[in-house]
Motif scaffolding. Structure first.
Motif, PDB file in Angstrom:
ATOM      1  N   GLY A  29      24.806  43.574  38.892  1.00  9.83           N
ATOM      2  CA  GLY A  29      24.609  44.270  40.166  1.00  9.83           C
ATOM      3  C   GLY A  29      25.651  43.895  41.202  1.00  9.83           C
ATOM      4  N   SER A  30      25.871  42.590  41.372  1.00 12.61           N
ATOM      5  CA  SER A  30      26.746  42.175  42.474  1.00 12.61           C
ATOM      6  C   SER A  30      28.225  42.221  42.106  1.00 12.61           C
ATOM      7  N   ILE A  31      28.575  41.946  40.842  1.00 16.88           N
ATOM      8  CA  ILE A  31      29.988  41.853  40.482  1.00 16.88           C
ATOM      9  C   ILE A  31      30.495  43.131  39.823  1.00 16.88           C
ATOM     10  N   ALA A  32      29.586  44.009  39.361  1.00 14.54           N
ATOM     11  CA  ALA A  32      30.053  45.250  38.734  1.00 14.54           C
ATOM     12  C   ALA A  32      29.598  46.498  39.489  1.00 14.54           C
ATOM     13  N   PHE A  33      28.287  46.656  39.696  1.00  8.29           N
ATOM     14  CA  PHE A  33      27.849  47.911  40.294  1.00  8.29           C
ATOM     15  C   PHE A  33      28.141  47.993  41.781  1.00  8.29           C
ATOM     16  N   TYR A  34      27.962  46.898  42.482  1.00  7.88           N
ATOM     17  CA  TYR A  34      28.316  46.932  43.897  1.00  7.88           C
ATOM     18  C   TYR A  34      29.786  47.321  44.095  1.00  7.88           C
ATOM     19  N   PRO A  35      30.728  46.682  43.367  1.00  7.06           N
ATOM     20  CA  PRO A  35      32.136  47.078  43.547  1.00  7.06           C
ATOM     21  C   PRO A  35      32.405  48.547  43.225  1.00  7.06           C
ATOM     22  N   ILE A  36      31.743  49.082  42.184  1.00  7.53           N
ATOM     23  CA  ILE A  36      31.990  50.487  41.835  1.00  7.53           C
ATOM     24  C   ILE A  36      31.577  51.395  43.002  1.00  7.53           C
ATOM     25  N   LEU A  37      30.396  51.068  43.564  1.00  6.93           N
ATOM     26  CA  LEU A  37      29.890  51.847  44.694  1.00  6.93           C
ATOM     27  C   LEU A  37      30.792  51.678  45.911  1.00  6.93           C
ATOM     28  N   THR A 277      39.133  56.033  42.395  1.00  4.58           N
ATOM     29  CA  THR A 277      38.016  56.971  42.286  1.00  4.58           C
ATOM     30  C   THR A 277      38.447  58.269  41.613  1.00  4.58           C
ATOM     31  N   LEU A 278      39.600  58.803  42.054  1.00  8.30           N
ATOM     32  CA  LEU A 278      40.068  60.074  41.509  1.00  8.30           C
ATOM     33  C   LEU A 278      40.370  59.950  40.007  1.00  8.30           C
ATOM     34  N   THR A 279      41.059  58.881  39.640  1.00  6.33           N
ATOM     35  CA  THR A 279      41.370  58.674  38.221  1.00  6.33           C
ATOM     36  C   THR A 279      40.095  58.616  37.406  1.00  6.33           C
ATOM     37  N   PHE A 280      39.144  57.889  37.969  1.00  4.83           N
ATOM     38  CA  PHE A 280      37.871  57.695  37.311  1.00  4.83           C
ATOM     39  C   PHE A 280      37.168  59.040  37.092  1.00  4.83           C
TER      40      PHE A 280
ATOM     41  N   PHE B 116      34.617  50.489  31.945  1.00  6.52           N
ATOM     42  CA  PHE B 116      35.418  50.725  33.143  1.00  6.52           C
ATOM     43  C   PHE B 116      36.646  49.843  33.137  1.00  6.52           C
ATOM     44  N   PRO B 117      37.793  50.392  33.536  1.00  6.74           N
ATOM     45  CA  PRO B 117      38.973  49.547  33.677  1.00  6.74           C
ATOM     46  C   PRO B 117      38.756  48.540  34.809  1.00  6.74           C
ATOM     47  N   GLN B 118      39.333  47.350  34.620  1.00  2.00           N
ATOM     48  CA  GLN B 118      39.117  46.269  35.581  1.00  2.00           C
ATOM     49  C   GLN B 118      39.524  46.634  37.007  1.00  2.00           C
ATOM     50  N   ILE B 119      40.498  47.526  37.114  1.00  2.00           N
ATOM     51  CA  ILE B 119      41.043  47.844  38.435  1.00  2.00           C
ATOM     52  C   ILE B 119      39.951  48.397  39.361  1.00  2.00           C
ATOM     53  N   ILE B 120      38.900  48.978  38.796  1.00  2.00           N
ATOM     54  CA  ILE B 120      37.837  49.583  39.607  1.00  2.00           C
ATOM     55  C   ILE B 120      37.072  48.516  40.399  1.00  2.00           C
ATOM     56  N   TYR B 121      37.050  47.286  39.890  1.00  2.00           N
ATOM     57  CA  TYR B 121      36.327  46.214  40.591  1.00  2.00           C
ATOM     58  C   TYR B 121      37.213  45.471  41.579  1.00  2.00           C
ATOM     59  N   LEU B 122      38.530  45.666  41.439  1.00  5.58           N
ATOM     60  CA  LEU B 122      39.472  44.759  42.093  1.00  5.58           C
ATOM     61  C   LEU B 122      39.376  44.757  43.617  1.00  5.58           C
ATOM     62  N   ILE B 123      39.494  45.923  44.230  1.00  2.00           N
ATOM     63  CA  ILE B 123      39.584  45.974  45.695  1.00  2.00           C
ATOM     64  C   ILE B 123      38.273  45.520  46.362  1.00  2.00           C
ATOM     65  N   PRO B 124      37.117  46.041  45.919  1.00  2.00           N
ATOM     66  CA  PRO B 124      35.867  45.556  46.533  1.00  2.00           C
ATOM     67  C   PRO B 124      35.630  44.055  46.321  1.00  2.00           C
ATOM     68  N   LEU B 125      35.976  43.527  45.145  1.00  2.00           N
ATOM     69  CA  LEU B 125      35.789  42.087  44.933  1.00  2.00           C
ATOM     70  C   LEU B 125      36.752  41.290  45.812  1.00  2.00           C
ATOM     71  N   TYR B 126      37.954  41.819  45.991  1.00  2.00           N
ATOM     72  CA  TYR B 126      38.941  41.179  46.860  1.00  2.00           C
ATOM     73  C   TYR B 126      38.388  41.080  48.278  1.00  2.00           C
TER      74      TYR B 126
END
Lengths: 294, 278
Positions: A29-37, A277-280, B116-126
């Motif tokens: 939740g905190s390290i994967a889904f939160y960042p995606i959102l 986001t766009l690439t995704f 998911f490619p790692q880059i998707i997490y990068l900016i928010p985790l940063y």
């Protein structure tokens, strides 16, 4: 009585089961889904970390700029090219390796371990090794090709826009073919021997055995290997970052490199997020179309 | 008979080509690392060092903080591996043995993360680690490494736990073992081989990670090995200390080569667990 003995113990075990999932849920939740959102949200903001001004909402402006950004479109094209060419070569080569290793011979385990080595080594570190191999003056690749008479003058492999991407693809093929080969080898070994024995009684040729038994039964493993490799190749970063940094003249800049540059070199975090986001979304659409065609 | 011999010879040649293809880039690093700097930058290229030279191996520890990079990598990769294997074994047990409601749905949702490619997490985790002041802190790598490898761990362990006979658990329950005791005293010890397989693979993946390490570890002394080596490069193409880089490469990769050869059966098992059983 509503609760019987059995269902009461079921609820405690259900409760215990949920408890066991809590750490995983917290992490994901905190390290994967939160960042995606958060990444999706940031796409709609202008983020300027240096000025200290809080992010400002700018709607779809990042996206409309992106679609006109030739550098971004080029990075999309580079990513597609890198992914398609490397995955196709890795599949063909990996299938060859797997068929070869599927035979019984002495020292098979040692050969299998050797084949696994490229996969286990850090990509970034071996990318430096490749840079040394590709070096124009002191590189061993030029030396070998000159000696074999394949080239007549030394080539600046990584400095030439026509060859840099080829070099990146070759290094990726070197690294990832073992992965494909192992998945396919496991698939090959799960095919029942009896099928081959039966077909031999019917007088099937080697090619027919491959076409009618091996290939169809290997399809699930092939699909899995291709899926994993495609997704990994789309996100490629470390190899290219170390090998060429995206150059020369942006010919090897993939989407991940583009995003990294915009986020940390030009400090445009919101814009970089929108590129992610766009690439995704593009990947999702292609994936959905592909699944529907099947 | 002759035809068979030719076939066998052809097979042997192919195997040799495959082996050479796999190890020659690594061998070239070893050869380069044993040359003196003058020999590295001399033409024509020598394929064997004129004089075996270990100077660059010493220099990376005395002139550069290479020892520190190794310690950082060891610490981060070990902690992340332990965390990942522990958390995934709990979750896998809940999914495979307790069969809680929505367990398989949870598994699918988690597996999506792996795609998911790692880059998707990068900016928010940063952003997150910046706010929490976690840059240069091993936690900023341990948590993401454990998380991105969690899908793999849960996947492998779930398929393993499913194979353990139900009777073992039932017998333990009859003996008055609580749910927790069954898990920690019986299931996990029984699963030691699967846990080891998962741990070896996760450790290799953590040891090799580059993008997060590059972004979250800003200070030189906080860097892990892959980033440390990549940053050994000088300012221009001609300042790159190839002797030191190749020595560092050999030191970093040799343990992995040994692990791979020793544990190849386990690694293959782990890598292909999903491919065959799934």
């Amino acid at each position: 009585m509503r609760i019987t003995d059995g269902s009461a113990s079921l609820t405690t075990s259900e409760r215990f089961g949920r408890l066991l999932l809590v750490p995983a849920i917290l992490l994901v939740g905190s390290i994967a889904f939160y960042p995606i959102l958060r990444n999706a949200i940031l796409s709609f903001y202008k983020v300027d970390i240096l000025s200290g001004i809080p992010p400002t909402f700018i709607g779809f402006k990042n996206f409309s700029t992106l679609l006109q950004d030739s550098r971004f479109l080029k990075s999309l094209g580079n990513t597609a090219y890198f992914t398609i060419v490397s995955v196709v070569i890795e599949f063909l080569l990996g299938l060859g390796f797997a068929l070869l290793l599927n035979r019984t011979f002495r020292a098979r385990n040692l050969v299998r371990a050797t084949v696994l080595i490229p996969w286990a080594l850090p990509t970034a570190v071996m990318a430096i090794g490749w840079r040394w191999i590709y070096n124009d003056v002191y590189g061993v690749l030029n030396d070998i090709l000159l000696k074999l008479g394949i080239i007549s003058t030394k080539i600046a492999w990584l400095g030439n826009p026509h060859t840099a991407m080829m070099c990146a693809i070759f290094a990726d093929v070197w690294k990832s073919t073992p992965f494909v080969a192992l998945i396919l080898l496991a698939g090959l070994q799960s095919i029942p021997r009896e099928l081959y024995e039966a077909s031999e009684l019917d007088g099937a040729t080697e090619w027919n055995k491959f076409r009618l038994i091996t290939f169809p039964l290997l399809l699930p493993s092939i699909a899995l290997a291709l899926l994993f490799r495609t997704l990994q190749a789309i996100g490629i970063f470390d190899l290219i970052w170390v090998l060429t940094g995206g150059g020369p003249a942006g010919t090897t800049e993939t989407v991940s490199i583009y995003v990294y540059n915009y986020a940390y070199r030009y400090l445009r975090l919101g814009y970089a997020s929108s590129a992610v986001t766009l690439t995704f979304l593009i990947i999702l659409v292609i994936g959905a179309l592909w699944l529907r065609r099947k | 008979m002759v035809k068979k011999k030719i076939k066998l010879f052809g097979f042997f040649v192919l195997i040799v080509i495959v082996v050479l293809f796999s190890i020659s880039p690594f061998l070239w690093q070893i050869i380069t690392s044993l040359k003196s700097n003058e020999e590295i930058f001399s033409l024509p290229i020598s394929y064997f060092p004129h004089k075996i030279n270990f100077r660059s191996y010493i220099e990376i520890f005395t002139e550069r903080p290479f020892g520190r990079y190794i310690l950082n990598s060891l610490f981060v990769a070990s902690c992340a591996t332990l965390l990942c294997v522990f958390v995934s074994s709990l979750a896998a047990y809940a999914i495979a043995r307790i069969k809680i409601k929505g367990g398989s749905k949870f598994l699918i949702v988690v597996l999506v993360v792996a795609f998911f490619p790692q880059i998707i997490y990068l900016i928010p985790l940063y952003e997150l680690f910046g706010v929490l002041g976690l840059f240069n802190n091993p936690i900023a790598l341990i948590l993401p490494y454990a998380t991105i490898n969690l899908p793999f761990g849960i996947w492998v362990l779930t398929s393993f736990f499913k194979q353990i006979p139900k009777e073992i658990e039932d017998a333990a329950k009859v003996d008055g073992f609580s749910r927790g005791k069954v898990l920690f005293r019986i299931i996990l010890p029984l699963s030691a081989p699967a846990l080891a397989t998962t741990a070896i693979l996760v450790f290799i993946l953590c040891w090799n990670e580059f993008l997060f390490a590059l972004t979250f570890m800003v200070k030189d002394l906080a860097r892990t090995v892959p980033v440390g080596i990549a940053m050994l490069s000088g300012a221009s193409m001609y300042e790159i200390p190839w002797d030191k880089i190749s020595a560092a490469t050999v030191i970093t990769t040799l343990p992995l080569v040994i692990i791979t050869i020793l544990f190849q059966r386990r690694i293959v098992e782990g890598l292909t667990a999903g491919a065959v059983k799934g």
